[in-house]
Write an enzyme that holds these catalytic residues in place. Structure first.
Site, PDB file in Angstrom:
ATOM      1  N   ILE A 173      -2.793  -1.752   5.123  1.00  0.00           N
ATOM      2  CA  ILE A 173      -1.519  -1.059   4.965  1.00  0.00           C
ATOM      3  C   ILE A 173      -1.792   0.374   5.407  1.00  0.00           C
ATOM      4  CG2 ILE A 173      -1.986  -0.702   2.475  1.00  0.00           C
ATOM      5  CD1 ILE A 173       1.039  -0.636   1.982  1.00  0.00           C
ATOM      6  N   SER A 174      -0.986   0.887   6.335  1.00  0.00           N
ATOM      7  CA  SER A 174      -1.258   2.199   6.914  1.00  0.00           C
ATOM      8  C   SER A 174      -1.182   3.305   5.862  1.00  0.00           C
ATOM      9  CB  SER A 174      -0.251   2.522   8.026  1.00  0.00           C
ATOM     10  OG  SER A 174      -0.280   1.551   9.039  1.00  0.00           O
ATOM     11  N   GLN A 175      -1.862   4.415   6.164  1.00  0.00           N
ATOM     12  CA  GLN A 175      -1.797   5.616   5.326  1.00  0.00           C
ATOM     13  C   GLN A 175      -0.351   6.143   5.340  1.00  0.00           C
ATOM     14  OE1 GLN A 175      -4.547   8.534   6.805  1.00  0.00           O
ATOM     15  NE2 GLN A 175      -3.749  10.160   5.493  1.00  0.00           N
TER      16      GLN A 175
ATOM     17  N   ARG B   6       5.553   1.644  -2.853  1.00  0.00           N
ATOM     18  CA  ARG B   6       4.360   1.216  -2.107  1.00  0.00           C
ATOM     19  C   ARG B   6       3.417   0.348  -2.947  1.00  0.00           C
ATOM     20  NH1 ARG B   6      -0.923   3.845  -0.102  1.00  0.00           N
ATOM     21  NH2 ARG B   6      -1.165   3.084   2.029  1.00  0.00           N
TER      22      ARG B   6
END
Ligand code: SAH
Length: 214
Positions: free
Chosen positions: A64-66, A38
């Site tokens: 950017i999503s959790q 990530r």
């Protein structure tokens, strides 16, 4: 620059333990989160936070999503290897990489040119193989469908009709449904033509799904 060190892998292991504690049970999803680096999907200023279970800003005012949210949506998709999956909202490309790690044939669609180009070059350099498209998720990809699974990663104020049409019978659409503020994670199962079952899976917060291209 593009390094994935033992330290990063260790942090990733802790992140996986954290989202498992938060309730993700699908080991294949957890394994995929464990594999995707990530930190390489984040802007340099945020790299040191890459393995916190939080959303972070990326370019073009997007996020950017959790990781927990990525895992939750992926688990709800009930993905099987070789499933053909459409993702709406490529963003950083992180969620798309998770889908590739799960063995899916991934078609990802982004309305912002800058993000489309960046994700394409990053995932290419990481040797992820998938199909990138610059376009509007409300239209989907009619010539590439139908899909086994469709995942929307931006807040949709209503269920996009054309995406229901591009879903195979037996297929699943997962989307955060609602306006600004928070949205209800929604699963639509297509039992047959015109036969849909809808269920709700809690509140989440996403950036809005917008029409057209930029
Ligand atoms: N899946 C991404 C999260 C991206 S945030 C990741 O893992 O990083 C949501 C993304 O959806 C943004 O990049 C935004 O530009 C995009 N988006 C919003 N509306 C869209 C639309 N109608 N079609 C395609 N992409 C859209």
């Amino acid at each position: 620059m593009m390094e994935d060190s033992f330290q990063h892998k260790g942090l990733r292991k802790k992140l996986v333990d954290e989202i498992r504690r938060k309730g993700i049970t699908d080991e294949k999803v957890l394994e995929a989160i464990h594999k995707v680096p990530r930190h390489l999907f984040m802007d340099s200023g945020f790299i040191k936070f890459a393995y916190r279970d939080q959303a972070f800003p990326i370019r073009a005012g997007q996020t950017i999503s959790q990781p927990y949210t990525v895992a939750f949506q992926t688990q709800l998709l009930d993905l099987h290897p070789r499933h053909k999956v459409l993702e709406v909202g490529t963003g950083s490309g992180y969620q798309a990489a998770v889908l590739v790690e799960m063995g899916a044939a991934v078609y990802t669609l982004e309305r912002q040119k800058e993000l489309y180009l960046m994700a394409q070059s990053l995932l290419g350099s990481l040797n992820y193989r998938l199909h990138f498209f610059y376009g509007d998720g409300y239209q989907g990809l009619p010539t590439y469908g139908p899909f086994d699974r469709i995942l929307i990663t931006a807040a949709a104020p209503e269920i996009p009709e054309k995406l229901l049409e591009q879903l195979k019978p037996g297929g699943r659409l997962v989307l955060p449904l609602g306006g600004s503020g928070s949205q209800v994670m929604t699963l639509i199962e297509k039992k047959g033509e015109g036969d849909f079952v809808r269920s709700d899976h809690g509140l989440f917060v996403f950036v809005p799904m917008l029409g057209g291209k930029e």
